[in-house]
Structure formats: C-alpha cells, structure tokens
Design an enzyme around this catalytic site. Structure first.
Site, PDB file in Angstrom:
ATOM      1  N   TRP A  34     -11.426  -5.580   9.219  1.00  0.00           N
ATOM      2  CA  TRP A  34     -10.928  -4.768   8.091  1.00  0.00           C
ATOM      3  C   TRP A  34      -9.952  -5.539   7.207  1.00  0.00           C
ATOM      4  O   TRP A  34      -9.098  -6.273   7.706  1.00  0.00           O
ATOM      5  CB  TRP A  34     -10.227  -3.544   8.671  1.00  0.00           C
ATOM      6  CG  TRP A  34      -9.297  -2.827   7.750  1.00  0.00           C
ATOM      7  CD1 TRP A  34      -8.011  -3.180   7.437  1.00  0.00           C
ATOM      8  CD2 TRP A  34      -9.562  -1.622   7.019  1.00  0.00           C
ATOM      9  NE1 TRP A  34      -7.466  -2.263   6.556  1.00  0.00           N
ATOM     10  CE2 TRP A  34      -8.385  -1.302   6.286  1.00  0.00           C
ATOM     11  CE3 TRP A  34     -10.679  -0.777   6.910  1.00  0.00           C
ATOM     12  CZ2 TRP A  34      -8.294  -0.181   5.466  1.00  0.00           C
ATOM     13  CZ3 TRP A  34     -10.580   0.342   6.090  1.00  0.00           C
ATOM     14  CH2 TRP A  34      -9.405   0.641   5.378  1.00  0.00           C
ATOM     15  N   ASP A  37      -4.754  -4.338   1.333  1.00  0.00           N
ATOM     16  CA  ASP A  37      -4.036  -4.923   0.182  1.00  0.00           C
ATOM     17  C   ASP A  37      -4.018  -6.456   0.114  1.00  0.00           C
ATOM     18  O   ASP A  37      -3.833  -7.117   1.132  1.00  0.00           O
ATOM     19  CB  ASP A  37      -2.558  -4.527   0.202  1.00  0.00           C
ATOM     20  CG  ASP A  37      -2.314  -3.072   0.453  1.00  0.00           C
ATOM     21  OD1 ASP A  37      -3.271  -2.301   0.487  1.00  0.00           O
ATOM     22  OD2 ASP A  37      -1.149  -2.703   0.620  1.00  0.00           O
ATOM     23  N   ARG A 164       8.918  -0.163   1.702  1.00  0.00           N
ATOM     24  CA  ARG A 164       7.962  -1.238   2.011  1.00  0.00           C
ATOM     25  C   ARG A 164       7.442  -2.004   0.793  1.00  0.00           C
ATOM     26  O   ARG A 164       7.677  -1.632  -0.340  1.00  0.00           O
ATOM     27  CB  ARG A 164       6.779  -0.670   2.788  1.00  0.00           C
ATOM     28  CG  ARG A 164       6.018   0.447   2.094  1.00  0.00           C
ATOM     29  CD  ARG A 164       4.888   0.922   3.009  1.00  0.00           C
ATOM     30  NE  ARG A 164       4.135   2.018   2.445  1.00  0.00           N
ATOM     31  CZ  ARG A 164       4.414   3.309   2.654  1.00  0.00           C
ATOM     32  NH1 ARG A 164       5.437   3.653   3.426  1.00  0.00           N
ATOM     33  NH2 ARG A 164       3.682   4.251   2.096  1.00  0.00           N
ATOM     34  N   ASP A 165       6.689  -3.049   1.092  1.00  0.00           N
ATOM     35  CA  ASP A 165       5.898  -3.832   0.134  1.00  0.00           C
ATOM     36  C   ASP A 165       6.761  -4.644  -0.848  1.00  0.00           C
ATOM     37  O   ASP A 165       6.619  -4.507  -2.082  1.00  0.00           O
ATOM     38  CB  ASP A 165       4.924  -2.933  -0.652  1.00  0.00           C
ATOM     39  CG  ASP A 165       4.115  -2.014   0.245  1.00  0.00           C
ATOM     40  OD1 ASP A 165       3.939  -2.364   1.438  1.00  0.00           O
ATOM     41  OD2 ASP A 165       3.658  -0.948  -0.215  1.00  0.00           O
TER      42      ASP A 165
HETATM   43  C1  FRU Z   1      -1.020   0.243   0.608  1.00  0.00           C
HETATM   44  C2  FRU Z   1      -0.317   0.245   1.966  1.00  0.00           C
HETATM   45  C3  FRU Z   1       1.041  -0.389   1.842  1.00  0.00           C
HETATM   46  C4  FRU Z   1       1.303  -0.875   3.239  1.00  0.00           C
HETATM   47  C5  FRU Z   1      -0.070  -1.309   3.669  1.00  0.00           C
HETATM   48  C6  FRU Z   1      -0.358  -1.135   5.125  1.00  0.00           C
HETATM   49  O1  FRU Z   1      -2.398   0.255   0.681  1.00  0.00           O
HETATM   50  O2  FRU Z   1      -0.243   1.556   2.466  1.00  0.00           O
HETATM   51  O3  FRU Z   1       2.053   0.466   1.358  1.00  0.00           O
HETATM   52  O4  FRU Z   1       2.225  -1.921   3.276  1.00  0.00           O
HETATM   53  O5  FRU Z   1      -0.992  -0.564   2.909  1.00  0.00           O
HETATM   54  O6  FRU Z   1      -1.583  -1.713   5.473  1.00  0.00           O
END
Ligand code: FRU
Length: 494
Positions: A34, A37, A164-165
């Site tokens: 899989w 992002d 996050r991110d």
């Molecule tokens: C976005 C998300 C992000 C997170 C990641 C986890 O698609 O939900 O916010 O970091 O995917 O896989």
C-alpha cells in the site's frame, strides 16, 4: 532483526511477483503493498527524492513506513531501500512529513511519529509528535533527540492528538514548518513553528483556522511563494460540496494570499480547489534548481481507497508531477515538461471534421500524452471523447459548451466496485472552444483543461488493458489532435 530490515526482506521476497506491465509506466507505485501520501519531496545531491506513506505487508493501510524512490526527471524513477520503519518507542507509525538538505550536506526528514498506547479499558490513546531523521540519500537514521516537537508545544486550544504532517522550508536563513492541527472547536488549523537549526523548534503562530468553513480536520499543509502570492495548500477532511466544487469529501484546497514575514500573518484572498477529479489528495511541492514549483499528490481519494484494484499486489499511485504557476489571477497546472523527453511515436491530425464518430489510426493506447483542441459548431451539442475503449468499456469526457462544463464518466470503465463515477467541472467560456490535454498511463488518466486552468484526475484500475481505442463524437465540430506515445526503457529497476 529491526522492523526496517524485516520490511526490506519482505519487499525483496515479493516485489518480483508484480509484472512490470501490471504497473503504470511512469507513475510511482509502492514496491509492494500500500502507498498513500507523498512525503519528503525534495532535491538532494543532484536528484529528486520522493518518499511515500507505505505499508508493504498488504494492500491496505497499516503501520506506516516511508518508502523511497529517486528520479532525475520526474518520469523515470528508481527504487531505494525503505527509509523509515516505526521502530522507536515513541512511534507506532511514521506519518507524513517533508525533507530538506542541511548546510552540512545531510538529507533531513521531518515526520510525524504517531503513537498508540492501549489503555486499561482496552481503548487506544493516541499522540502525534514531530521527529527528525538524517540520511545520505539512501540510508536514514532517526535523530537521538526525537521527538523535536510534542503535544506540549502546541498553544492553548490546540489538540496534541491531531498534530501532524510537518512541511519544512528555509527562508531568510531560518527554518519554518507548517503543521496540521485540530483546535478546540473540533475543526482544523495550521500551526507555524520556527527553528535556527531544524532541531530546536519554537511555536510562532496559528497561521490559519478552519472554523468549520472548509471541512473539519486539515491535513498535509504546504506553504510557498508562487509568483507574487503566498500559497497555503491544505487537504481538509469531510468537506461539504458547494455547487461543482469540493466533491471528494476529503479534498484539496489552495488558499491564495499574502504573508508578512515579520508578523507571520497570512492574509487569505482566495480559495480554490486544485483538482476536480476523484483521485487527488495530500499534495506536496518542491522547487527545482531552475525555479519551477513542482507538485505531486497521492492519486487516490481516501473514500475510494477501500475499493482495491482487482487482483494486484500493489495499491496506490502518485500523480504525474505537475508544474504549477500563478498568472491571470489563477493557478495553472501542467505536466512536468520532462515528459517530452519520452515522446515516442507521435502524430498530428489538424482541423479534422467530426460529425458522428471519428477515430484516427495512430491515436490510441494506454501510455499517451494527447492534446485535443475542440471547436464546436453548435453550442447546444455536447462533444464526447471516449478513451481506454474496447467493445465494452470506455472512459468518457463530455464537453458541454452551453454550460461551459466538462463531465467525466467512468461508469463504463470496467469497475467491479460501486465507486463514484461521474463528476462535472466548469471551464472558461472561450466561445465553444476547449483545449484538453490527457496524460494516460495504463491505470489512470489526468486531464488538463485550457493549458492547466483546471485539472482532473482519475484512476482506471479495473479497465482491461486491451481497452485502448480513442474515439471522438460530435456534430459538425472541428478538432486538432496531437498524440505522443510515452516510451521508457529500463524503468524503475527493482
Ligand atoms: C493524509 C494522512 C496524513 C497522515 C497520513 C497517515 O492522507 O491521513 O494526515 O500523516 O495520511 O498515513
């Protein structure tokens, strides 16, 4: 054996079971399992690096690793060893993040460590904190001082759970990071942090707030200069559709505005959708040495992601990287120009009359860059293009000159799942004229209207590979078609 070694061994065992022709030719896919992002999209030592949210063990989302690949031209990619596995006490998953080159010549990854702990009552308690890993472009090591930003560093009224991110960049000698967050009202916000060295971070400000205007939680922010504007790109969750905009639920918007570098105030002027298709989420951008802003996204919508491709051992693709520019008060998106290097067999059919159904002997295939200029004679008559077509299946694009809209329909594309199949978007009124550029790569089609004023992205996971005809249907319309087969040798060596 570490979790990273285990994942690497798993990959090595199963990757060769996926035949090359069961993957796209020039779009990134996970080695096995899989992908979601794009992460750490950056230039480092003369190459472009792309990492991705990765669960090698199945074609479903699971404990997140970072897959890794590199390219010199955004088209021909090379696979690298898995960069990160969730193998530290502070993480159950390595969530999305970004990358930058340090002055010491190291490749610095900034990511979210998501940690879940089971409580006595069996429920899970989750935290999200920001971490650093350093590498040489192939191997990466987590920083000993991790995490570098925790839930204790969020301002009052901000969630330490949905945090996050991080997207890192350097400006005027200082590092900055935008990080997605949820605030007390339950909807999203973007927090700005700064650092002198990329290890010690200070909270600066809440850069933007959702206030339930665009979805609820916001994910995957990115902030950068585009022309004379500052853009803040966000992936909001659970967005309500408005007219023909924001139909994906979890979608992507760009906030266009200005930014005061001293007070860190972002002034929003305009909000627009970035893609009108079904499959576009969590984009990330980088700047090339020649000053182009390039954007890549997960070519998938979350809600359709449960409907897995039929009989494959991989799931998830990236979009083709796109050059984005700001002009005439709008964002333009175009496929990276490097694709032209891979033009094989090419043809042009100029000013062809379409009255009924027309096809051209050399315009077909499932790895194609095709531009069609349409001019309709009767504005009440739609013009149709059907591609990825055999005697049973096709993907249809309809231009409706009267409403200045384009309607997309994948309901006959061979789907075995009850997925969303139809969508419509506005295009500029050019008096019955429309230019559409199609990037077709076996399992997807990306459409750019009027030189990139709008983009539309759709996966075609289940359309049989023998569906490769293209037909044009109209009433006394005139079209010019330019088509280039994309040919790549020795791609993505495993
Ligand atoms: C976005 C998300 C992000 C997170 C990641 C986890 O698609 O939900 O916010 O970091 O995917 O896989």
């Amino acid at each position: 054996m570490t979790l990273l070694e285990k994942a690497q061994q798993f990959e090595d065992r199963f990757k060769r079971e996926i035949p090359e022709d069961k993957r796209p030719l020039f779009h990134v896919t996970p080695t096995v399992g899989w992908l979601n992002d794009p992460n750490g999209f950056s230039g480092f030592k003369g190459e472009y690096h792309l990492f991705y949210q990765y669960h090698p063990y199945s074609t479903k989302w699971g404990p997140m690793h970072w897959g890794h690949c590199t390219t010199k031209d955004f088209i021909k990619w090379e696979r690298k060893p898995i960069a990160l596995a969730p193998d530290e006490a502070y993480e159950s998953g390595c969530f999305s993040g970004s990358a930058i080159e340090t002055p010491q010549g190291q490749h610095l990854l900034m990511y979210t460590a998501m940690k879940q702990v089971e409580k006595e009552d069996g429920t899970l308690e989750e935290t999200q904190s920001q971490c650093i890993a350093l590498g040489d472009g192939t191997t990466y090591k987590k920083y000993q001082g991790n995490p570098v930003i925790t839930g204790a560093d969020v301002p009052a009224g901000s969630s330490p759970v949905d945090f996050r991110d991080p997207k890192i960049w350097k400006e005027d000698g200082k590092y900055y990071a935008v990080i997605a967050n949820r605030t007390d009202d339950g909807s999203g916000a973007i927090l700005l942090y700064s650092s002198e060295d990329a290890y010690t971070w200070a909270f600066e400000t809440v850069l933007e707030r959702c206030r339930w205007e665009y979805g609820d939680m916001w994910e995957c922010p990115d902030m950068f200069v585009l022309g004379d504007k500052r853009l803040l790109i966000i992936s909001p969750m659970n967005m309500e559709a408005q007219d023909l905009e924001f139909h994906n639920g979890h979608g992507v918007i760009a906030m266009v505005g200005s930014y005061d570098k001293t007070s860190h105030v972002f002034q929003r002027e305009k909000v627009c959708a970035l893609d009108y298709g079904f499959d576009f989420y969590a984009p990330q951008t980088m700047e090339t040495e020649d000053g182009r802003r390039i954007m890549i996204a997960w070519m998938q919508g979350w809600e359709g992601s449960g409907c897995q491709a039929y009989q494959t051992k991989w799931f998830g693709m990236m979009t083709l990287p796109r050059e984005i520019t700001w002009k005439e008060n709008r964002i333009y998106q175009q496929p990276v120009r490097e694709i032209e290097k891979y033009y094989g067999d090419s043809c042009t059919y100029e000013n062809q009359k379409v009255d009924g159904e027309v096809s051209f002997p050399k315009v077909s295939g499932r790895t194609l860059d095709m531009t069609v200029d349409i001019e309709v004679a009767d504005k009440n008559e739609p013009f149709y293009i059907q591609l990825a077509k055999n005697d049973k299946n096709y993907f249809q694009v309809a231009y409706m000159p009267q409403t200045h809209t384009v309607q997309i329909d994948r309901s006959k594309a061979g789907n075995r799942h009850d997925i969303v199949s139809r969508r419509e978007f506005f295009v500029s009124d050019r008096g019955g004229k429309l230019r559409l550029r199609f990037i077709i790569d076996r399992f997807s089609v990306e459409i750019f209207a009027n030189d990139g004023e709008q983009a539309f992205t759709s996966t075609l996971y289940e359309t049989p590979m023998d569906a490769e005809n293209i037909t044009f249907h109209g009433k006394e319309s005139i079209i010019t078609v330019k088509a280039h087969k994309i040919e790549i040798s020795n791609r993505m060596p495993l």
